[in-house]
Motif scaffolding. Structure first.
Motif, PDB file in Angstrom:
ATOM      1  N   LYS A  34      52.267  51.186  37.937  1.00  0.00           N
ATOM      2  CA  LYS A  34      51.640  49.660  37.796  1.00  0.00           C
ATOM      3  C   LYS A  34      50.730  49.699  36.685  1.00  0.00           C
ATOM      4  CE  LYS A  34      50.764  46.784  41.686  1.00  0.00           C
ATOM      5  NZ  LYS A  34      50.686  45.436  41.220  1.00  0.00           N
ATOM      6  N   PRO A  35      50.825  48.686  35.984  1.00  0.00           N
ATOM      7  CA  PRO A  35      49.975  48.429  35.027  1.00  0.00           C
ATOM      8  C   PRO A  35      48.609  48.248  35.423  1.00  0.00           C
ATOM      9  CG  PRO A  35      51.111  46.401  35.083  1.00  0.00           C
ATOM     10  CD  PRO A  35      51.735  47.356  36.184  1.00  0.00           C
ATOM     11  N   PHE A  36      47.411  48.675  34.644  1.00  0.00           N
ATOM     12  CA  PHE A  36      46.091  48.336  34.973  1.00  0.00           C
ATOM     13  C   PHE A  36      45.169  48.217  33.705  1.00  0.00           C
ATOM     14  CE2 PHE A  36      43.101  51.839  34.308  1.00  0.00           C
ATOM     15  CZ  PHE A  36      43.708  52.814  33.873  1.00  0.00           C
ATOM     16  N   GLY A  39      40.923  48.432  36.196  1.00  0.00           N
ATOM     17  CA  GLY A  39      41.066  49.114  37.489  1.00  0.00           C
ATOM     18  C   GLY A  39      40.225  48.729  38.737  1.00  0.00           C
ATOM     19  N   THR A  40      39.556  47.612  38.596  1.00  0.00           N
ATOM     20  CA  THR A  40      38.435  47.219  39.812  1.00  0.00           C
ATOM     21  C   THR A  40      39.358  46.846  41.118  1.00  0.00           C
ATOM     22  OG1 THR A  40      38.035  45.113  39.129  1.00  0.00           O
ATOM     23  CG2 THR A  40      36.438  46.700  38.152  1.00  0.00           C
ATOM     24  N   ASP A  41      40.396  46.189  40.892  1.00  0.00           N
ATOM     25  CA  ASP A  41      41.272  46.108  42.006  1.00  0.00           C
ATOM     26  C   ASP A  41      42.097  47.111  42.502  1.00  0.00           C
ATOM     27  OD1 ASP A  41      40.884  43.460  43.144  1.00  0.00           O
ATOM     28  OD2 ASP A  41      41.547  42.599  41.225  1.00  0.00           O
ATOM     29  N   CYS A  42      42.724  47.827  41.399  1.00  0.00           N
ATOM     30  CA  CYS A  42      43.832  48.943  41.496  1.00  0.00           C
ATOM     31  C   CYS A  42      43.073  50.041  42.263  1.00  0.00           C
ATOM     32  CB  CYS A  42      44.328  49.278  40.082  1.00  0.00           C
ATOM     33  SG  CYS A  42      45.539  48.315  39.575  1.00  0.00           S
ATOM     34  N   ALA A 116      35.676  44.646  34.856  1.00  0.00           N
ATOM     35  CA  ALA A 116      36.954  43.727  35.344  1.00  0.00           C
ATOM     36  C   ALA A 116      37.281  42.555  34.438  1.00  0.00           C
ATOM     37  CB  ALA A 116      36.309  42.887  36.630  1.00  0.00           C
ATOM     38  N   THR A 117      38.601  42.302  34.553  1.00  0.00           N
ATOM     39  CA  THR A 117      39.001  41.362  33.341  1.00  0.00           C
ATOM     40  C   THR A 117      39.720  40.101  33.961  1.00  0.00           C
ATOM     41  OG1 THR A 117      41.344  42.358  33.461  1.00  0.00           O
ATOM     42  CG2 THR A 117      39.818  43.418  32.040  1.00  0.00           C
ATOM     43  N   ILE A 118      39.656  39.043  33.313  1.00  0.00           N
ATOM     44  CA  ILE A 118      40.195  37.788  33.551  1.00  0.00           C
ATOM     45  C   ILE A 118      41.692  37.929  33.857  1.00  0.00           C
ATOM     46  CG2 ILE A 118      40.454  35.330  32.894  1.00  0.00           C
ATOM     47  CD1 ILE A 118      37.803  35.473  32.593  1.00  0.00           C
ATOM     48  N   GLY A 129      40.614  34.773  44.051  1.00  0.00           N
ATOM     49  CA  GLY A 129      40.163  35.058  42.538  1.00  0.00           C
ATOM     50  C   GLY A 129      39.354  33.801  41.920  1.00  0.00           C
ATOM     51  N   ASP A 130      38.165  34.346  41.484  1.00  0.00           N
ATOM     52  CA  ASP A 130      37.173  33.378  40.985  1.00  0.00           C
ATOM     53  C   ASP A 130      37.403  32.795  39.557  1.00  0.00           C
ATOM     54  OD1 ASP A 130      35.190  32.982  42.991  1.00  0.00           O
ATOM     55  OD2 ASP A 130      34.747  34.920  42.871  1.00  0.00           O
ATOM     56  N   THR A 131      38.285  33.262  38.986  1.00  0.00           N
ATOM     57  CA  THR A 131      38.251  32.563  37.407  1.00  0.00           C
ATOM     58  C   THR A 131      39.752  31.991  37.521  1.00  0.00           C
ATOM     59  OG1 THR A 131      39.511  34.609  36.410  1.00  0.00           O
ATOM     60  CG2 THR A 131      36.976  34.670  36.278  1.00  0.00           C
TER      61      THR A 131
HETATM   62  C1  LIG Z   1      33.033  45.443  44.655  1.00  0.00           C
HETATM   63  C2  LIG Z   1      34.001  44.467  44.081  1.00  0.00           C
HETATM   64  C3  LIG Z   1      33.630  43.109  44.061  1.00  0.00           C
HETATM   65  C4  LIG Z   1      34.500  42.209  43.684  1.00  0.00           C
HETATM   66  N1  LIG Z   1      34.027  40.909  43.765  1.00  0.00           N
HETATM   67  C5  LIG Z   1      35.035  40.065  43.257  1.00  0.00           C
HETATM   68  C6  LIG Z   1      34.514  38.564  43.171  1.00  0.00           C
HETATM   69  O1  LIG Z   1      33.332  38.124  43.345  1.00  0.00           O
HETATM   70  N2  LIG Z   1      35.253  37.540  42.776  1.00  0.00           N
HETATM   71  C7  LIG Z   1      36.720  38.028  42.224  1.00  0.00           C
HETATM   72  O2  LIG Z   1      37.668  37.016  41.892  1.00  0.00           O
HETATM   73  N3  LIG Z   1      37.133  39.314  42.454  1.00  0.00           N
HETATM   74  C8  LIG Z   1      36.474  40.268  42.680  1.00  0.00           C
HETATM   75  N4  LIG Z   1      36.514  41.558  42.923  1.00  0.00           N
HETATM   76  C9  LIG Z   1      38.248  41.815  42.602  1.00  0.00           C
HETATM   77  C10 LIG Z   1      38.252  42.343  40.979  1.00  0.00           C
HETATM   78  O3  LIG Z   1      37.162  43.052  40.450  1.00  0.00           O
HETATM   79  C11 LIG Z   1      38.852  41.173  39.956  1.00  0.00           C
HETATM   80  O4  LIG Z   1      39.835  41.014  40.442  1.00  0.00           O
HETATM   81  C12 LIG Z   1      39.031  41.614  38.741  1.00  0.00           C
HETATM   82  O5  LIG Z   1      38.940  40.782  38.032  1.00  0.00           O
HETATM   83  C13 LIG Z   1      40.242  42.471  38.146  1.00  0.00           C
HETATM   84  O6  LIG Z   1      40.401  43.034  37.040  1.00  0.00           O
HETATM   85  P1  LIG Z   1      40.660  44.296  36.821  1.00  0.00           P
HETATM   86  O7  LIG Z   1      40.846  44.272  35.190  1.00  0.00           O
HETATM   87  O8  LIG Z   1      39.976  45.467  37.067  1.00  0.00           O
HETATM   88  O9  LIG Z   1      42.156  44.523  37.455  1.00  0.00           O
HETATM   89  P2  LIG Z   1      42.809  45.776  37.606  1.00  0.00           P
HETATM   90  O10 LIG Z   1      42.502  46.421  38.673  1.00  0.00           O
HETATM   91  O11 LIG Z   1      43.130  46.679  36.405  1.00  0.00           O
HETATM   92  O12 LIG Z   1      44.205  44.877  37.883  1.00  0.00           O
HETATM   93  C14 LIG Z   1      44.480  44.120  39.026  1.00  0.00           C
HETATM   94  C15 LIG Z   1      46.056  43.787  39.159  1.00  0.00           C
HETATM   95  O13 LIG Z   1      46.348  43.200  38.276  1.00  0.00           O
HETATM   96  C16 LIG Z   1      47.575  43.951  37.534  1.00  0.00           C
HETATM   97  N5  LIG Z   1      47.435  44.003  36.149  1.00  0.00           N
HETATM   98  C17 LIG Z   1      46.247  44.101  35.529  1.00  0.00           C
HETATM   99  N6  LIG Z   1      46.372  44.030  34.104  1.00  0.00           N
HETATM  100  C18 LIG Z   1      47.816  43.634  34.035  1.00  0.00           C
HETATM  101  C19 LIG Z   1      48.430  43.306  32.863  1.00  0.00           C
HETATM  102  N7  LIG Z   1      47.818  43.534  31.684  1.00  0.00           N
HETATM  103  N8  LIG Z   1      49.647  42.884  32.922  1.00  0.00           N
HETATM  104  C20 LIG Z   1      50.520  42.891  34.170  1.00  0.00           C
HETATM  105  N9  LIG Z   1      49.729  43.104  35.321  1.00  0.00           N
HETATM  106  C21 LIG Z   1      48.175  43.665  35.449  1.00  0.00           C
HETATM  107  C22 LIG Z   1      47.414  45.247  38.264  1.00  0.00           C
HETATM  108  O14 LIG Z   1      48.685  45.871  38.403  1.00  0.00           O
HETATM  109  C23 LIG Z   1      46.871  44.804  39.675  1.00  0.00           C
HETATM  110  O15 LIG Z   1      47.879  44.570  40.458  1.00  0.00           O
HETATM  111  C24 LIG Z   1      35.902  42.489  43.429  1.00  0.00           C
HETATM  112  C25 LIG Z   1      36.153  43.849  43.292  1.00  0.00           C
HETATM  113  C26 LIG Z   1      35.168  44.844  43.916  1.00  0.00           C
HETATM  114  C27 LIG Z   1      35.735  46.303  43.840  1.00  0.00           C
END
Ligand SMILES: Cc1cc2nc3c(=O)[nH]c(=O)nc-3n(C[C@H](O)[C@H](O)[C@H](O)COP(=O)(O)OP(=O)(O)OC[C@H]3O[C@@H](n4cnc5c(N)ncnc54)[C@H](O)[C@@H]3O)c2cc1C
Length: 297
Positions: A34-36, A39-42, A116-118, A129-131
């Motif tokens: 999986k790409p990440f 990592g806040t979801d993964c 966390a990223t958009i 997803g909030d954004t």
């Molecule tokens: C404590 C906590 C609170 C949270 N609160 C909220 C909240 O209030 N609102 C909200 O919307 N979310 C919330 N989240 C969820 C999360 O933080 C967000 O969804 C965040 O924006 C994910 O971004 P990331 O870069 O960390 O994603 P990642 O964990 O890196 O990836 C998420 C998913 O996207 C895929 N992915 C990532 N990058 C790519 C890429 N470039 N190309 C293809 N696939 C990709 C991954 O394979 C995975 O399936 C929360 C999470 C935690 C742990």
């Protein structure tokens, strides 16, 4: 006692040097890699055993993933590796897309937004997803690299269901581009959570509006809803009403009722379906009214 969170399973961390290498690796290891980005979801899903993979592919060094730039003709490009705090504090975002800064700031906590990223929020494809709604209302387009090279995917045709998107094996989202917003745009994001920070939304409502001489009402509104259907979506019938009828308190209330009728929420730990429906009506009315008050000043 059984530990419900035994920690991360063993897996391999892969850091490709190029987009071609990343796409090839992901395609060859489809289902086990999986790409990440942040990592806040993964990592939470891996820890909880919901996500099972052998390889995590870090996309943060890849071409275009660190870009955060505004072009007065092309609009805003946000790389997949750009953390939300950088987006929310960027001067061009604040000047041209304040509603996006608002939506990004509603995610979890400051600490989490440092990772966390958009793009991660979008690719995770959570109905909550909030954004996502704001990016949809702004006509966001994803820039993707796959085994066949580059292509673009409009956000409004990206989601298939909870956690499911049109991405194919080998695809890496490089960035999202948001076109230049229409002149005079005003937008807000309303989030209802169980507490003020750190929780996913029970209901999320993104509304933007702008003057449009081609609309009978003189305005165009965009309304996107989160947490109230399998995927975030636009309330098109409510948008149409606001474009057709003179904007009054009554029209706004009617649009909010129509938005409420368009949702198909579920009961879960954060709220019942009935509560969610009613909150869609209330928050949509509030959001349109706020946007309208600014537009009609
Ligand atoms: C404590 C906590 C609170 C949270 N609160 C909220 C909240 O209030 N609102 C909200 O919307 N979310 C919330 N989240 C969820 C999360 O933080 C967000 O969804 C965040 O924006 C994910 O971004 P990331 O870069 O960390 O994603 P990642 O964990 O890196 O990836 C998420 C998913 O996207 C895929 N992915 C990532 N990058 C790519 C890429 N470039 N190309 C293809 N696939 C990709 C991954 O394979 C995975 O399936 C929360 C999470 C935690 C742990």
């Amino acid at each position: 006692m059984i530990n419900p969170h035994p920690g991360l399973p063993e897996l391999e961390y892969v850091k490709p040097a190029t987009l071609v290498e990343a796409s090839q690796f992901l395609a060859e290891h489809n289902g086990t890699a999986k790409p990440f980005s942040g990592g806040t979801d993964c990592f939470v899903r891996l820890r909880d055993g919901v996500l099972k993979v052998d390889y995590l592919v870090d996309i943060k060094g890849l071409d275009g993933t660190k870009e955060l730039s505004f072009d007065p003709k092309k609009g805003l490009t946000i790389g997949a590796a750009v953390p939300m705090n950088k987006v929310a504090t960027n001067k061009d975002v604040i000047a041209h897309y304040p509603n996006l800064a608002m939506a990004a700031n509603s995610v979890a906590s400051y600490q989490l937004r440092n990772r966390a990223t958009i793009v991660g929020n979008i690719c995770n494809a959570s109905p909550a997803g909030d954004t996502i709604g704001t990016c949809m209302a702004l006509d966001g387009v994803l820039n993707v690299h796959g085994t066949d090279g580059f292509r673009q995917i409009p956000l409004n045709s990206f989601f298939l269901g909870p956690g499911r998107t049109v991405l194919k094996p080998g695809d890496v989202v490089i960035s999202i581009t948001l076109p230049v917003p229409p002149a005079g745009m005003v937008g807000v994001y309303k989030k209802l959570g169980r507490n003020t920070i750190g929780d996913l939304s029970i209901v999320g409502v993104a509304v933007l509006g702008y003057p449009n001489s081609k609309s009978p009402s003189g305005y165009t509104f965009r309304i996107a809803l989160a947490s109230v259907a399998p995927v975030p979506f636009e309330a098109l019938k409510a948008e149409a009403l606001l474009s057709e009828k003179k904007i009054t308190e009554e029209t706004i209330a009617q649009a909010a009722d129509i938005a409420m009728e368009s949702v198909t929420p579920i009961d879960d730990v954060r709220g019942s379906a009935r509560y969610r429906k009613l909150m869609v009506r209330n928050l949509t009315r509030e959001a349109i009214t706020e946007v309208w008050n600014q537009l009609s000043k």
